[in-house]
Design an enzyme around this catalytic site. Structure first.
Site, PDB file in Angstrom:
ATOM      1  N   ASP A 168       0.935  -1.186   0.110  1.00  0.00           N
ATOM      2  CA  ASP A 168       0.010   0.048  -0.106  1.00  0.00           C
ATOM      3  C   ASP A 168       0.858   1.401  -0.050  1.00  0.00           C
ATOM      4  O   ASP A 168       0.101   2.526  -0.149  1.00  0.00           O
ATOM      5  CB  ASP A 168      -1.068  -0.220   1.237  1.00  0.00           C
ATOM      6  N   GLU A 212      -4.744  -3.341  -7.442  1.00  0.00           N
ATOM      7  CA  GLU A 212      -6.082  -3.781  -6.827  1.00  0.00           C
ATOM      8  C   GLU A 212      -7.157  -2.945  -6.822  1.00  0.00           C
ATOM      9  O   GLU A 212      -7.206  -1.968  -6.686  1.00  0.00           O
ATOM     10  CB  GLU A 212      -5.888  -4.402  -5.195  1.00  0.00           C
TER      11      GLU A 212
END
Length: 888
Positions: free
Chosen positions: A455, A528
């Protein structure tokens, strides 16, 4: 004698490419016949537990890999299904927080007497004291980290002529909060944590023997003279180790495909390990003419080659290893610092795939892994992302075999994402883990890219720098990027990828209308992304939601959603109600949900395909599968049931595809083949709800290789019902049907409130109106089983479905059961499903499944549709019809 699992035992010598007798090296994988027990239950001393004749009566017999809970489940300790309702919480036990013993006895063949013996631990979660024959050979300060390959020289403690006892005292990982704890297998908002935090042995435990010197970790790197692939310049690397206390001279010999031979001498100091390199500049035979090239499956054959390396000391072959590799070249480049384009063998590739998740208890099945990879290919995907959840060798071998690319790297959201909090010991675990994974995965043909963060880039820049030094030193042959999101790394610059959401329901028009390049629309490489929940079929739901909890706000339902922001399906449910109408029953809800899943996921992949190489270079659906029976983020459910999401995905990524653009009200084509098409014929037909034709257009066009285009816009059409159908058909120049694609559309436009977008969704201020779909006039179907073809392992059936009525048969779902009233045959591959049929239209579908999954019985085919008239429908003796469930 205890049962041995011998991978490469040496019963025979033979003559190899070098005219010298050689043998495959000995490798003993300690898989079966382990015993597991809590150190609370059995508080015996370690030096006794790790010796012969210790009484293990009452210990649990397990196979490795296994976690604590997986071992207890295998021994049927619990009298309940941990997946049903909220039963997972019942697994909590204070003993899981204390040490557990894993004990295994083994013997060595007489042929290994006197050799150097190495114990190889590939996946201890999280730390262990290691005992062998009553002696502690390593403690938990050295043996920790599930992604490390830890090799211990046990030569001085091995019993060559009798029984050996290996005992691991393992403590599960601890993660007291998201940013501090152990660098273990971590989760975010996918699922609840299993109570043992996956403590146990999560990969192989092996015994290997060497005669003084050993060779391991082969790597074959390819460079072509692009664009030509006629010559492959191969560089071979391997690690060579001297296991003795004296200097050694060794000859490292190798050959490729049994016909390309090479060798060189290496001098090793006592206990020294070093890299040995065979360069195509120095070894001309490594410039391979007309090589067998490994391609992703959509671009060509995933050809595998074989390398074999041997270490020879004096006149003895110490060890020989061999493994498959791919002759292929992986590259990437940045486009405007925003999109990273990946290139395989000189060809850009539009990457469309999904994110893999292993079983919640880290249970692995080679059969299931292959079934899942086949499902991925059936959806026409070409990449699997694995975020910090490393699989085993079999998984990567399957991806190599089937030509499936893999994106992997370190994980998000927990301790791995916060190196600024690591102490020296944790940093050591991280760097050792990075080295281990580089050595382990660097020669896998399927590996496309490694991510040093998920992330965000590593928050400590020195950590990323050290990762990059390791990856360079160990010659990682593929692209490396700092993060799966769009944050610019202070060390390595722009990533060229993004993860700006959404993760929650958004309508089909979302993907093409994100013009700000702030969110999840069809631009850049989305590592994603997802339109949220994927509601499983009713047949799956009842396996994990109790009957009295089959509603969307029950505690059991919510428990099987995600966690945090994703702990409900309320955003999806509101859209379903606003767009399709209230649901009177759970079956009604589920049937409508399949349509909403289908349209949303199809639109996502179509938008990225339409914009490929323009603004978009790749997209990964979050996720591919659930680690346990779940309600959000999957393309097929835990039971491998393919439903609306699956077939929307499959339709959108068919190799020559006709599509509708929600943004431009136009018809387009996506070509994923590496060849041009001319003389293509397009037919677009618009139907009202009552089945009347309101518009028809025929057109001819052509399309270049690996390209996309808009062909024509649809005009305004008068007299449309509030909801209506668009049927698109694409034929090739010979008239063969290449693609049929149905859309259900609304005269009321969807409106997104971009200003209120969050990191996981963009809300709607107005919804499409599909209420009229519940008033489609009923129609009859004729179902005919035409053919059965049975092979050694699988059976394929051909089924014909005809709409004999005057209205569109909407969302026809075909199932194959294990006999009348039986369960669905799973896994199963249908050529298409959830189809629609124009009045009088016939579609022929194929259905393929493994013979053992069909239980060697004749399948019973069942079909349903939203507006099915069961009284007027007819089928053969192996077919039946269900009511059209969405009609309230």
């Amino acid at each position: 004698m205890k049962k041995l699992i011998l991978t490469l035992i040496l019963p025979l010598c033979f003559y190899g490419a070098f005219g010298q007798a050689r043998q495959e090296n000995f490798q003993l994988i300690l898989k079966d016949d382990w015993k597991m027990q809590s150190a609370v239950t059995d508080a015996g001393p370690a030096d006794k537990i790790s010796k012969e004749n210790y009484d293990t009566h009452g210990w649990y017999k397990v196979s490795v890999p296994t976690t604590l809970i997986a071992g207890l489940l295998a021994n049927k300790v619990y009298d309940f299904d941990p997946f049903m309702g909220k039963n997972l919480v019942k697994l909590k036990d204070a003993k899981l927080d204390k040490p557990w013993w894993f004990r295994r006895e083994f013997t060595l063949p007489a042929s290994e007497n006197g050799k150097n013996v190495i114990l190889r631990l590939h996946g201890i979660n999280y730390k262990a004291n290691v005992w062998l024959n009553g002696v502690k050979i390593a403690d938990s300060t050295k043996v920790k980290g599930p992604f490390r390959i830890i090799q211990l020289d046990v030569t001085g403690h091995i019993n060559y002529t009798g029984n050996n006892v290996l005992a691991l005292e393992i403590v599960r990982p601890f993660t007291p909060n998201k940013s501090r704890g152990d660098l273990a297998i971590d989760y975010a908002d996918w699922i609840p944590y299993p109570p043992d935090y996956n403590g146990g042995i999560v990969n192989n435990v092996e015994i290997k023997t060497y005669d003084k010197v050993g060779v391991q970790y082969p790597l074959v790197t390819t460079r072509f003279d692009l664009p030509s692939l006629s010559i492959a310049h191969l560089t071979v690397n391997a690690q060579v180790t001297n296991y003795t206390n004296t200097a050694q001279d060794a000859i490292i010999k190798g050959h490729i495909n049994n016909d390309v031979a090479f060798e060189q001498k290496v001098h090793l100091l006592p206990k020294e390990s070093k890299n040995v390199t065979f360069s195509p500049l120095d070894f001309k035979q490594l410039n391979i003419q007309n090589p067998r090239v490994w391609w992703p499956w959509q671009y060509g054959k995933p050809e595998l080659n074989r390398i074999e390396l041997s270490a020879v000391t004096g006149d003895k072959v110490s060890n020989t290893l061999s493994e498959n590799f791919g002759i292929r070249q992986m590259d990437s480049k940045l486009l405007n610092n925003e999109s990273r384009e990946f290139i395989v063998n000189g060809k850009p590739i539009m990457l469309r795939g999904a994110a893999w998740s292993p079983d919640i208890f880290q249970r692995r099945s080679a059969e299931r892994q292959e079934q899942e990879v086949k499902l991925v290919r059936d959806m026409n995907m070409n990449i699997i992302r694995s975020e910090g959840k490393m699989e085993d060798d079999n998984f990567y071998d399957l991806c190599d075999k089937y030509g499936m690319l893999v994106m992997t790297g370190w994980m998000c959201c927990g301790v791995w994402q916060h190196p600024e909090h690591w102490d020296a010991a944790e940093r050591k675990v991280a760097m050792a883990s990075d080295s281990s994974v580089m050595y382990w995965l660097r020669n896998k043909a399927s590996l496309l890219v490694w991510l040093n963060g998920s992330d965000m880039p590593p928050t400590d820049t020195s950590v990323e720098s050290d990762y990059l030094k390791i990856e360079k030193a160990l010659k990682w042959p593929n692209p490396v990027i700092a993060t799966a999101n769009e944050t610019k790394s202070k060390v390595s610059g722009y990533s060229g990828v993004k993860m700006a959401g959404p993760y929650e329901w958004v309508p089909p028009i979302y993907w093409e209308t994100d013009s700000t390049h702030k969110f999840g629309g069809a631009w850049s490489f989305a590592t994603e992304i997802s339109p949220g929940p994927s509601i499983p079929p009713y047949e799956s739901l009842v396996k994990f939601i109790p009957g009295d909890s089959l509603f969307t706000t029950s505690p059991a339902w919510l428990y099987h959603c995600g966690t945090g922001s994703f702990g409900t399906t309320k955003v999806f449910d509101k859209a379903l109600t606003e767009r399709y109408g209230p649901s009177a029953t759970i079956k009604n809800y589920v049937a409508k949900a399949q349509a909403q899943n289908y349209e949303a996921h199809r639109a996502m992949m179509e938008a990225y395909g339409l914009k490929k190489y323009n603004t978009a270079t790749g997209v990964v659906q979050w996720m591919l599968s659930n680690p346990w029976p779940g309600i959000i983020w999957h393309t097929y459910d835990y039971y491998l049931y393919p439903a609306g999401t699956y077939f929307g995905m499959k339709k959108s990524m068919e190799p020559l595809h006709i599509m509708y653009s929600y943004k431009s009200n136009a018809v387009g084509i996506i070509n994923s083949y590496l060849k041009n098409f001319t003389g293509l014929q397009i037919k677009a037909t618009v139907y009202n709800i009552d089945g009347t034709v309101k518009y028809t257009k025929l057109a001819q066009t052509a399309i270049n290789a690996d390209a996309s285009k808009i062909v024509f816009a649809l005009p305004p059409i008068t007299g449309l019902s509030p909801a209506y159908f668009l049927r698109l058909q694409l034929n090739d120049h010979s008239g063969k049907v290449q693609s049929i694609n149905w859309y259900w559309l609304s005269q009321k436009a969807e409106t997104l409130n971009w200003k209120k977008s969050s990191w996981f969704t963009t809300p709607e201020s107005a919804y499409a109106d599909y209420l009229a779909l519940q008033q489609i006039p009923k129609t009859a179907l004729k179902l005919s089983h035409q053919q059965e073809t049975t092979g050694n392992d699988s059976t394929t059936h051909t089924v014909s479905i005809t709409n004999t009525g005057k209205s569109v048969a909407f969302f026809v779902h075909l199932r194959a059961l294990k006999g009348k009233n039986g369960d669905d045959i799973l896994p199963v591959i249908f050529s298409d499903n959830y189809i629609s049929l124009a009045p009088g239209e016939t579609r022929v579908l194929t259905c393929t499944y493994g013979n053992k999954n069909g239980m060697d019985t004749a399948p019973y085919f069942v079909t349903s549709a939203w507006n099915l008239d069961t009284a007027k429908s007819n089928g053969d003796e192996q077919a039946a019809f269900e009511e059209g469930l969405p009609v309230n």
